[in-house]
Scaffold this active site. Structure first.
Site, PDB file in Angstrom:
ATOM      1  N   ARG A   9       0.829  -1.210   0.000  1.00  0.00           N
ATOM      2  CA  ARG A   9       0.000   0.000   0.000  1.00  0.00           C
ATOM      3  C   ARG A   9       0.860   1.255   0.000  1.00  0.00           C
ATOM      4  O   ARG A   9       0.462   2.296  -0.524  1.00  0.00           O
ATOM      5  CB  ARG A   9      -0.923   0.005   1.223  1.00  0.00           C
ATOM      6  CG  ARG A   9      -2.005  -1.076   1.192  1.00  0.00           C
ATOM      7  CD  ARG A   9      -2.947  -0.951   2.389  1.00  0.00           C
ATOM      8  NE  ARG A   9      -3.910  -2.048   2.393  1.00  0.00           N
ATOM      9  CZ  ARG A   9      -3.804  -3.122   3.175  1.00  0.00           C
ATOM     10  NH1 ARG A   9      -2.767  -3.237   4.007  1.00  0.00           N
ATOM     11  NH2 ARG A   9      -4.705  -4.079   3.127  1.00  0.00           N
ATOM     12  N   CYS A  32      -8.256 -19.449  13.831  1.00  0.00           N
ATOM     13  CA  CYS A  32      -9.163 -19.487  14.979  1.00  0.00           C
ATOM     14  C   CYS A  32     -10.528 -20.080  14.606  1.00  0.00           C
ATOM     15  O   CYS A  32     -11.285 -20.487  15.484  1.00  0.00           O
ATOM     16  CB  CYS A  32      -9.354 -18.087  15.543  1.00  0.00           C
ATOM     17  SG  CYS A  32      -7.837 -17.321  16.144  1.00  0.00           S
ATOM     18  N   ASP A 273       3.605 -15.143  15.875  1.00  0.00           N
ATOM     19  CA  ASP A 273       3.854 -16.125  16.932  1.00  0.00           C
ATOM     20  C   ASP A 273       5.325 -16.486  17.093  1.00  0.00           C
ATOM     21  O   ASP A 273       5.701 -17.108  18.096  1.00  0.00           O
ATOM     22  CB  ASP A 273       3.063 -17.410  16.647  1.00  0.00           C
ATOM     23  CG  ASP A 273       1.565 -17.201  16.700  1.00  0.00           C
ATOM     24  OD1 ASP A 273       1.128 -16.104  17.096  1.00  0.00           O
ATOM     25  OD2 ASP A 273       0.822 -18.137  16.342  1.00  0.00           O
ATOM     26  N   ASN A 295      -1.548  -9.963  13.675  1.00  0.00           N
ATOM     27  CA  ASN A 295      -2.002  -9.053  12.626  1.00  0.00           C
ATOM     28  C   ASN A 295      -1.522  -7.628  12.866  1.00  0.00           C
ATOM     29  O   ASN A 295      -1.107  -6.931  11.931  1.00  0.00           O
ATOM     30  CB  ASN A 295      -3.528  -9.098  12.530  1.00  0.00           C
ATOM     31  CG  ASN A 295      -4.011 -10.195  11.612  1.00  0.00           C
ATOM     32  OD1 ASN A 295      -4.021 -10.037  10.401  1.00  0.00           O
ATOM     33  ND2 ASN A 295      -4.391 -11.325  12.182  1.00  0.00           N
ATOM     34  N   TYR A 416     -26.130   1.046  30.150  1.00  0.00           N
ATOM     35  CA  TYR A 416     -27.006   0.189  30.948  1.00  0.00           C
ATOM     36  C   TYR A 416     -28.410   0.156  30.369  1.00  0.00           C
ATOM     37  O   TYR A 416     -28.977   1.188  29.983  1.00  0.00           O
ATOM     38  CB  TYR A 416     -27.105   0.681  32.405  1.00  0.00           C
ATOM     39  CG  TYR A 416     -28.344   0.158  33.100  1.00  0.00           C
ATOM     40  CD1 TYR A 416     -28.453  -1.196  33.418  1.00  0.00           C
ATOM     41  CD2 TYR A 416     -29.416   1.003  33.382  1.00  0.00           C
ATOM     42  CE1 TYR A 416     -29.600  -1.697  34.017  1.00  0.00           C
ATOM     43  CE2 TYR A 416     -30.565   0.521  33.987  1.00  0.00           C
ATOM     44  CZ  TYR A 416     -30.660  -0.838  34.304  1.00  0.00           C
ATOM     45  OH  TYR A 416     -31.802  -1.332  34.882  1.00  0.00           O
TER      46      TYR A 416
END
Length: 438
Positions: A9, A32, A273, A295, A416
Site C-alpha cells: 500500500r 481461529c 507467533d 495481525n 445500561y
C-alpha cells in the site's frame, strides 16, 4: 501477509518487489475458525480464507509461492535458501526480510503420537483433514489432549458432531492461563455439558488397533477409548531458523524485536507467533500466540518496510473463548504471573448476572480481578459465565491498557439497560469490591 499487504500500500510494484514464501497451500485465513469448521458451524473452509494466493498476485502484485519452504538465512550474502516441493533448493536474494513463520505445536515424544486419527489443529490444512476424517470415518468417541482454548473449542466441536468426548489435561484444572479457582468453574461446567473432563492426568501414550489406527489414549491413571484424538498442548515460537542465522532470540524462545518489529539483524523484521513481545503490565518479555497480536505486528512491520513509521505497543494477553455456551475470557496477569512479576496485590471475585436479574435470559457470570496494593492499579481480570459475559473483558483490557485504578473502573460511565446488564455492571461491582478490600 499483513506485512506484505501494508508494504505494498505504501510502495508500488515499480519501487518494491515482494516475494512471499508459504510452506502450505493457503494464505490469509482464520486459524481461529478451525474448530467451527470441524463442528459445522462454518460450512466450508473457503469461508475462513480472507485472501487466497491468486488475489495477492492479481490485486497486490505480490509473488506468492505456496508449497515452498524457506530452509535457511544467510545474512552476509543477503539470501534465503528456498525449496519447492519436487524441486531443488535455490537462493533468493533480499534487501529486506520479513520472518513470520509462526509457532511449532507441542507434540510430545510418546508412543502412538503419529498414528492415523491423531491430529494437530494449527493450520487450515490440519482443520480440513480433521473435518474430512470426521465426515468420512464418523468417529463415535473423541479424546482432546489439553485443556486450553483450542482444547475447549475442539471439545465443543466434537460434542456438536454427536461424539462421546473426553478432555484430558495434565494440570489440576483446565485453562492454565486462569487462576485455579476460575479454572474450576470451567471444569464444573464441562461436566454438565457432557464433556468428560479428566484433570491431573498426563498422557503416557496412544494405543493403536488394526492397521495402526488410534484406538485409545492412555494416561497415568486410565485408558480412554478414542476413534479420533486432537492434540491441543500449546505451541512454542518457531525461531530456530532465525537463531541459526545469528539473529537474537529472547528468553521466551521468541525472536527478539524492538517496537518497530526490527530484529537484531539489519534489514530483518519479524512478527507474529515467532517473536516475543513486551507485556504492558509486567514489563517482561512474553511469547503469546494470538492472531490479534500477529495481525497488528504484521501491519507495523509492513508500515516500516514500506517507508512509514509505526510502533507496536505491547500485549496484555487478552483472550476469549467458549465451549457449548460457556464463555471464558481473561486479560493482563493472573495470580501466579503477578507474583512472578514482583507485585503485591489483592484479589476480589464476584458472582453476578449477565442482565438485570428480573429480565428473561439473565445468566450467571463470575468476575475475578487483581490490583496492585500500593498504586491500586488494575493488574488483570478473568471472566467465566454464560451468554454476554465474555466480551466484558474488553472493558477491562481498555482499563489495563491505560493503567487505570480499580476506582477508575468502578466509576466509568458504561451503558445500561436491563437486557444488557444490571444497573451496576458486574465488572464495576467487582472493581468496587476490590477497592474496598484494599
Amino acid at each position: 501477509m499483513s506485512a506484505a499487504s501494508q508494504a505494498r500500500r505504501l510502495r508500488g510494484s515499480a519501487d518494491l518487489q515482494i516475494l512471499a514464501l508459504e510452506r502450505g497451500h493457503h494464505t490469509s485465513y482464520s486459524a481461529c475458525g478451525i474448530p467451527y469448521l470441524v463442528g459445522r458451524t462454518v460450512s466450508s473452509h473457503d469461508e475462513l480464507i480472507s485472501r487466497d494466493p491468486e488475489t495477492f498476485r492479481r490485486d497486490f502484485d505480490i509473488d506468492v509461492r505456496t508449497g515452498t519452504e524457506a530452509e535457511g538465512i544467510d545474512l552476509d550474502r543477503r539470501t534465503v535458501t528456498v525449496r519447492t516441493a519436487g524441486e531443488g533448493a535455490v537462493e533468493e536474494p533480499f534487501d529486506e526480510l520479513m520472518i513470520a513463520n509462526g509457532a511449532v505445536p507441542v507434540r510430545p515424544d510418546l508412543p502412538g503420537m503419529d498414528a492415523p486419527g491423531v491430529f494437530g489443529v494449527q493450520t487450515l490444512t490440519d482443520g480440513i483433514a480433521v473435518r474430512e476424517f470426521v465426515d468420512t470415518e464418523r468417529p463415535r468417541s473423541a479424546v482432546v489432549v489439553g485443556g486450553g482454548y483450542i482444547g475447549l473449542e475442539m471439545a465443543e466441536a466434537f460434542v456438536q458432531r454427536g461424539m462421546e468426548v473426553h478432555l484430558v489435561e495434565a494440570a489440576a484444572e483446565p485453562m492454565s492461563t486462569f487462576d485455579p479457582d476460575m479454572g474450576r468453574l470451567v471444569h464444573d461446567a464441562l461436566v454438565k455439558m457432557a464433556v468428560q473432563a479428566h484433570m491431573s492426568e498426563p498422557v503416557t501414550g496412544i494405543e493403536t488397533g488394526p492397521g495402526g489406527a488410534v484406538r485409545a489414549v492412555v494416561t497415568d491413571q486410565a485408558t480412554y477409548p478414542a476413534d479420533i484424538v486432537v492434540l491441543g498442548l500449546g505451541v512454542r515460537p518457531d525461531s530456530g531458523m532465525a537463531r541459526a542465522a545469528g539473529i537474537e532470540v529472547g528468553p521466551t524462545g521468541g525472536i527478539a524485536v524492538d517496537p518497530r518489529m526490527r530484529t537484531s539483524a539489519e534489514g530483518v523484521w519479524a512478527a507474529g507467533d515467532c517473536v516475543q513481545s513486551l507485556h504492558r503490565v509486567s514489563q517482561a518479555p512474553v511469547a503469546i500466540a494470538l492472531g490479534t497480536h500477529a495481525n497488528k505486528q504484521g501491519r507495523v512491520a509492513g508500515t516500516n518496510i514500506g517507508g512509514g513509521y509505526a510502533r507496536f505497543g505491547g500485549v496484555l494477553g487478552t483472550a476469549i473463548s467458549k465451549v457449548c455456551g460457556l464463555e471464558v475470557a481473561r486479560t493482563g496477569l493472573n495470580e501466579a504471573e503477578a507474583e512472578s512479576a514482583g507485585f503485591e496485590f489483592e484479589t476480589a471475585t464476584l458472582e453476578s448476572t449477565t442482565r438485570a436479574g428480573y429480565y428473561p435470559g439473565a445468566a450467571l457470570m463470575t468476575v475475578k480481578m487483581l490490583a496492585e496494593r500500593r498504586s491500586r492499579r488494575l493488574l488483570g481480570a478473568q471472566i467465566v459465565g454464560w451468554e454476554n459475559a465474555g466480551k466484558r473483558v474488553d472493558v477491562l483490557a481498555t482499563a489495563l491498557w491505560n493503567s487505570m485504578s480499580v476506582e477508575d473502573v468502578a466509576a466509568m460511565d458504561l451503558g445500561y439497560a436491563p437486557p444488557f446488564s444490571p444497573v451496576w455492571d458486574p465488572v464495576q461491582i467487582a472493581a468496587r469490591k476490590l477497592a474496598e478490600a484494599m
